[in-house]
Design a protein around this motif. Sequence first.
Motif, PDB file in Angstrom:
ATOM      1  N   GLU A 196      43.128  19.830 110.373  1.00  0.00           N
ATOM      2  CA  GLU A 196      43.036  21.267 110.134  1.00  0.00           C
ATOM      3  C   GLU A 196      43.977  21.703 109.013  1.00  0.00           C
ATOM      4  O   GLU A 196      45.106  21.217 108.941  1.00  0.00           O
ATOM      5  N   GLY A 197      43.488  22.612 108.197  1.00  0.00           N
ATOM      6  CA  GLY A 197      44.342  23.190 107.166  1.00  0.00           C
ATOM      7  C   GLY A 197      44.518  22.322 105.923  1.00  0.00           C
ATOM      8  O   GLY A 197      45.306  22.661 105.047  1.00  0.00           O
ATOM      9  N   ALA A 198      43.805  21.204 105.846  1.00  0.00           N
ATOM     10  CA  ALA A 198      43.882  20.404 104.613  1.00  0.00           C
ATOM     11  C   ALA A 198      43.312  21.234 103.461  1.00  0.00           C
ATOM     12  O   ALA A 198      42.582  22.196 103.684  1.00  0.00           O
ATOM     13  N   GLU A 199      43.648  20.826 102.249  1.00  0.00           N
ATOM     14  CA  GLU A 199      43.142  21.616 101.128  1.00  0.00           C
ATOM     15  C   GLU A 199      41.651  21.351 100.901  1.00  0.00           C
ATOM     16  O   GLU A 199      40.885  22.257 100.602  1.00  0.00           O
ATOM     17  N   ILE A 200      41.272  20.080 101.060  1.00  0.00           N
ATOM     18  CA  ILE A 200      39.906  19.690 100.715  1.00  0.00           C
ATOM     19  C   ILE A 200      39.174  19.090 101.914  1.00  0.00           C
ATOM     20  O   ILE A 200      39.742  18.259 102.621  1.00  0.00           O
ATOM     21  N   MET A 201      37.941  19.507 102.115  1.00  0.00           N
ATOM     22  CA  MET A 201      37.073  18.746 103.013  1.00  0.00           C
ATOM     23  C   MET A 201      36.146  17.915 102.129  1.00  0.00           C
ATOM     24  O   MET A 201      35.481  18.448 101.247  1.00  0.00           O
ATOM     25  N   TYR A 202      36.113  16.617 102.385  1.00  0.00           N
ATOM     26  CA  TYR A 202      35.229  15.760 101.616  1.00  0.00           C
ATOM     27  C   TYR A 202      33.965  15.520 102.432  1.00  0.00           C
ATOM     28  O   TYR A 202      34.041  15.131 103.596  1.00  0.00           O
ATOM     29  N   THR A 231      40.560  15.859 103.971  1.00  0.00           N
ATOM     30  CA  THR A 231      40.120  15.429 105.288  1.00  0.00           C
ATOM     31  C   THR A 231      38.611  15.282 105.309  1.00  0.00           C
ATOM     32  O   THR A 231      37.924  15.769 104.407  1.00  0.00           O
ATOM     33  N   MET A 232      38.125  14.605 106.338  1.00  0.00           N
ATOM     34  CA  MET A 232      36.683  14.565 106.572  1.00  0.00           C
ATOM     35  C   MET A 232      36.443  15.092 107.974  1.00  0.00           C
ATOM     36  O   MET A 232      37.268  14.878 108.868  1.00  0.00           O
ATOM     37  N   PRO A 233      35.322  15.783 108.173  1.00  0.00           N
ATOM     38  CA  PRO A 233      35.101  16.364 109.505  1.00  0.00           C
ATOM     39  C   PRO A 233      34.817  15.276 110.535  1.00  0.00           C
ATOM     40  O   PRO A 233      34.162  14.283 110.219  1.00  0.00           O
ATOM     41  N   GLU A 234      35.293  15.489 111.745  1.00  0.00           N
ATOM     42  CA  GLU A 234      34.971  14.540 112.798  1.00  0.00           C
ATOM     43  C   GLU A 234      33.704  14.977 113.510  1.00  0.00           C
ATOM     44  O   GLU A 234      33.093  14.216 114.241  1.00  0.00           O
ATOM     45  N   THR A 235      33.313  16.222 113.261  1.00  0.00           N
ATOM     46  CA  THR A 235      32.152  16.780 113.945  1.00  0.00           C
ATOM     47  C   THR A 235      30.932  16.763 113.039  1.00  0.00           C
ATOM     48  O   THR A 235      31.018  16.408 111.872  1.00  0.00           O
ATOM     49  N   ILE A 272      35.417  22.530  99.509  1.00  0.00           N
ATOM     50  CA  ILE A 272      34.710  21.303  99.840  1.00  0.00           C
ATOM     51  C   ILE A 272      34.514  20.507  98.545  1.00  0.00           C
ATOM     52  O   ILE A 272      34.133  21.081  97.517  1.00  0.00           O
ATOM     53  N   VAL A 273      34.790  19.223  98.617  1.00  0.00           N
ATOM     54  CA  VAL A 273      34.420  18.341  97.514  1.00  0.00           C
ATOM     55  C   VAL A 273      33.286  17.466  98.023  1.00  0.00           C
ATOM     56  O   VAL A 273      33.376  16.911  99.120  1.00  0.00           O
ATOM     57  N   PRO A 298      30.100  30.473 100.605  1.00  0.00           N
ATOM     58  CA  PRO A 298      31.116  31.166 101.395  1.00  0.00           C
ATOM     59  C   PRO A 298      32.485  30.476 101.265  1.00  0.00           C
ATOM     60  O   PRO A 298      33.522  31.091 101.475  1.00  0.00           O
ATOM     61  N   ILE A 299      32.451  29.198 100.916  1.00  0.00           N
ATOM     62  CA  ILE A 299      33.679  28.436 100.644  1.00  0.00           C
ATOM     63  C   ILE A 299      33.384  27.670  99.370  1.00  0.00           C
ATOM     64  O   ILE A 299      32.294  27.119  99.232  1.00  0.00           O
ATOM     65  N   PRO A 300      34.324  27.647  98.432  1.00  0.00           N
ATOM     66  CA  PRO A 300      34.012  26.957  97.175  1.00  0.00           C
ATOM     67  C   PRO A 300      33.626  25.502  97.407  1.00  0.00           C
ATOM     68  O   PRO A 300      34.235  24.823  98.235  1.00  0.00           O
ATOM     69  N   VAL A 301      32.593  25.058  96.709  1.00  0.00           N
ATOM     70  CA  VAL A 301      32.145  23.670  96.809  1.00  0.00           C
ATOM     71  C   VAL A 301      32.122  23.095  95.410  1.00  0.00           C
ATOM     72  O   VAL A 301      31.598  23.732  94.498  1.00  0.00           O
ATOM     73  N   ILE A 302      32.717  21.928  95.247  1.00  0.00           N
ATOM     74  CA  ILE A 302      32.552  21.282  93.944  1.00  0.00           C
ATOM     75  C   ILE A 302      31.986  19.877  94.124  1.00  0.00           C
ATOM     76  O   ILE A 302      32.182  19.232  95.138  1.00  0.00           O
ATOM     77  N   HIS A 303      31.285  19.474  93.107  1.00  0.00           N
ATOM     78  CA  HIS A 303      30.692  18.132  93.074  1.00  0.00           C
ATOM     79  C   HIS A 303      31.763  17.148  92.592  1.00  0.00           C
ATOM     80  O   HIS A 303      32.690  17.535  91.881  1.00  0.00           O
TER      81      HIS A 303
END
Lengths: 450, 220
Positions: A196-202, A231-235, A272-273, A298-303
């Motif tokens: 939780e709270g990481a800067e990036i979700m991959y 981080t990567m989601p566990e869900t 999100i990356v 709704p949340i910035p996403v970059i490729h």
Amino acid sequence: MSEAEAKKKIDIDNIQDAGLDQGVAKLTPEHIEKVINQVMDAETGARMKMYVDTCVHCGLCSEACHWYQSYDRQPRFSPVGKVKQTIWKIVHQKGKLTPQEVRELAVVAYTECNLCRRCQQYCPFGIEIAYMIAMVRRICHKLGVTPQYMQDTCHSHSATLNQMWVKEDEWTDSLQWQEDEARDEFPDLRIPVGKEGAEIMYSVIAPEPKFRTQLIYQAASIFHESGADWTMPETRGWDNSNMAMFSGDTELAGRIVKEHFESAMRLKVKRIVMGECGHAYRAVYDVGNRWNAWKMFPIPVIHSVQFFYELITSGKIKCAEKYPEKVSFNDPCNISRGMGLHDMGRHVTEVFCDELIEMHPNREHNLCCCAGGGVINCGPPWKNKRILGNSAKADQLKRVVDLGVTTIVAPCHNCHGGLDDIIHHYGLPLKLKFLGDIIYAHMEKTRAVE
Amino acid sequence: MNAFYNLVSGPLVWVAFAVFIGGSVWKMTSLLSEARKKDNHIFEYWSWGHAILSYIHWLLPFGSENSKQQPVMSLVTFLFHLGIILVPVFTMGHIVLLEEGALGWSWPTLPDQVADIAAWVVVGGCCYFAWRRLTLEQVRYVTSPADFGILIMVAAPFVTGLMAYHGWGDNLLMTSLHMFSGEIMLVAIPFTRLSHMLTFWVIRGYTASEFGAVRHVRDW
Ligand code: SF4
Ligand code: SF4
Ligand code: SF4
């Protein structure tokens, strides 16, 4: 007759597909008419009308399409020719189509158009043929006439919210396995899961944990080396791919994208990356956000291409030794024509490779790899037709081979699938690389052990 | 014959203009209000800057990739459309009629020779388009009889106008037919493919906005 010409003679008109054939067998004329008119009335409006009424039947979009170029310029493969066989027919016959005609719609819409939007750039009016073809797919989906392989991935999305029936424990297992592997090289490397709270979700596409786990290792190494907080989601919601957008199942497509964004919100990340995939980018940027009534993310996403560019220009990763061979850059439609990332992609390539040779046409005018738009996801029955449908790309590749190119850099999973097939079929001496492959192999690894 | 002339030069002119203007306004307002309801993204993503740049690139020959790849078609289309606008609006005969008849004011005219050449260009353009429809497979495949009908409808006022101007055939007949066919074309604009004259601006602008403002690439 050359070998290539002989191969072109495969019967592309009578391909069997259980999904289409069984779907068609259940149709009645009343049902067809009702569903078609319901979609046309409720889901299309002025835009469709304007496209249909404005098209002056000039054929100027024809040359744009790799299908048309590849199949000896047969008019049925021209963009407007495909509209004639589908939407015009629907409009003229007011939805009164026979089951066989519905099958024809499905064949054109799913297996003969990559929704790559190149033709839109060649039409003087800017008519979006891909939109009309996607609407035909929508109709076919609602009629239950979808290619079996594609539908299978949609079922998987529906049940597991990922494309490959990866179960939750398999997902985290794969991540831990890659972490383990990578720790031999980078002793402190972690693949933070559900932090939780990481800067990036991959986020990645489901074929990565399923077939190309190595890519997760590589991405983790790049994150680690650059000191990123990730981080990567566990869900569920870790898969950013979206076959439902291609099958015409917009409700499901919206659900997938919503879950993707919601997992980022649950993790309270800043952005999100995404991995190197063009169609997944289109799903979140162009399709899913709008379906969910968000004008933008709704949340910035970059490729990945944007992310790599950022890491390089900010000095967070550096090239140790350049990739020594001549490379060419294949522009994936969905991030070049779809997002203008072509120059960033080239910049990254040039930092890590000795010599970049351009293939033409390129940048936003690139030719599609013929895998995109879900065509490759129609599976084995359609494979040969698809490969022959892009001899234009093979010619393009041949020209760079003649200039000494040995490697194609393609930052898109779909492109890899499509190009791989073309390279094999046409016997081209080319290797295919993701940007991540090259960066991982050639970056300075300050945190690695020998 | 005089009765026909009186009809086409009198009441029918008014009817034609009324239908053309009224029909165009109705067409665009109904399309745009439907778009508001069902395709609201057209408005949401609209970007005038990108739209205008795109108009320029697509209206001028060789401004777009495709136009460069099709030089003959680009030149013919450009000159043809130029002629179609210039000839009716800036021909001496038309302006005199308008000044004397309806408006009471006028604007500069094209020299007769220029108008003559421009009218020939339009007729030539129609012939070129018909030739394309008949000979190029990708065009023939999507051509219907109505497409030839439209070409004839567009060519007719120019052909008859040329005949009247050059004194070929019976002058009164040609002038009457010229007026009549012009009126038909005017009336047809909102209700046929000729409406691309109106919808071009919306479709092109919307595509330009998506390409330019959302996807950050050129659409030409
Ligand atoms: S494949 Fe691409 S160029 Fe061809 S018709 Fe489809 S969107 Fe247009
Ligand atoms: S270029 Fe545009 S107007 Fe011409 S046939 Fe193709 S879609 Fe229609
Ligand atoms: S697979 Fe790659 S090139 Fe093909 S459509 Fe997708 S992004 Fe475009």
